[in-house]
Motif scaffolding. Structure first.
Motif, PDB file in Angstrom:
ATOM      1  N   ASP A 164      -9.917  63.616 -69.398  1.00  0.00           N
ATOM      2  CA  ASP A 164     -11.049  64.272 -68.728  1.00  0.00           C
ATOM      3  C   ASP A 164     -10.798  64.379 -67.224  1.00  0.00           C
ATOM      4  O   ASP A 164     -11.078  65.408 -66.608  1.00  0.00           O
ATOM      5  N   TRP A 165     -10.266  63.308 -66.632  1.00  0.00           N
ATOM      6  CA  TRP A 165      -9.964  63.336 -65.206  1.00  0.00           C
ATOM      7  C   TRP A 165      -8.944  64.432 -64.912  1.00  0.00           C
ATOM      8  O   TRP A 165      -9.083  65.180 -63.945  1.00  0.00           O
TER       9      TRP A 165
ATOM     10  N   GLU B 167     -10.447  67.878 -64.887  1.00  0.00           N
ATOM     11  CA  GLU B 167     -11.276  68.119 -63.714  1.00  0.00           C
ATOM     12  C   GLU B 167     -10.471  68.218 -62.417  1.00  0.00           C
ATOM     13  O   GLU B 167     -10.885  68.912 -61.480  1.00  0.00           O
ATOM     14  N   ASN B 168      -9.349  67.544 -62.345  1.00  0.00           N
ATOM     15  CA  ASN B 168      -8.659  67.400 -61.067  1.00  0.00           C
ATOM     16  C   ASN B 168      -7.263  68.000 -60.987  1.00  0.00           C
ATOM     17  O   ASN B 168      -6.710  68.110 -59.888  1.00  0.00           O
TER      18      ASN B 168
ATOM     19  N   GLU C  10     -10.634  59.284 -71.115  1.00  0.00           N
ATOM     20  CA  GLU C  10     -11.134  59.347 -69.732  1.00  0.00           C
ATOM     21  C   GLU C  10     -10.057  59.923 -68.816  1.00  0.00           C
ATOM     22  O   GLU C  10     -10.344  60.738 -67.939  1.00  0.00           O
TER      23      GLU C  10
END
Length: 118
Positions: free
Chosen positions: A112-113, A116-117, A109
């Motif tokens: 993934d963050w 994306e960021n 997770e």
């Protein structure tokens, strides 16, 4: 509501820092913090057991000293198990404990963050 209570127990510590020594978040960061430990945990999640040399190849850039130290600390924290076989030459294999394995979805997770960021 438990998340807010957990945060308050960290912030409400007698320790003058933002999160006191008894805070669960601080304990997690102590266990998996640093440049290599998370990468080692993820590498170990790729197979049931991995040997030292396999881990060295999977975790690009890690030195022998950092690999040995990080594995020792992860084992001490109960996230990795070390199994030495009675044979010559000595064979040692590392694997995730159940506790270490339970951390992998959280690390994914976080990955993934980051995608994306960052």
């Amino acid at each position: 509501m438990s998340g807010a209570n957990d945060l308050m127990s960290c912030l409400g510590s007698a320790d003058p820092s933002i999160t006191g020594a008894g805070c669960a978040l601080r304990r997690v960061l102590n266990a998996v913090g640093g440049k290599w430990k998370i990468l080692l945990l993820v590498a170990l999640s790729q197979d049931e057991e991995l040997r030292y040399g396999e881990l060295r190849r999977l975790v690009f850039g890690i030195t022998n000293t950092m690999l040995a130290n990080s594995l020792r600390e992860l084992e001490s924290d109960g996230l990795v198990s070390r199994r030495q076989y009675d044979e010559m030459p000595v064979r040692v294999e590392y694997s995730l404990t159940d506790t270490g394995r339970s951390l992998i979805p959280i690390l994914m997770e976080l990955k993934d963050w980051g995608e994306e960021n960052l």
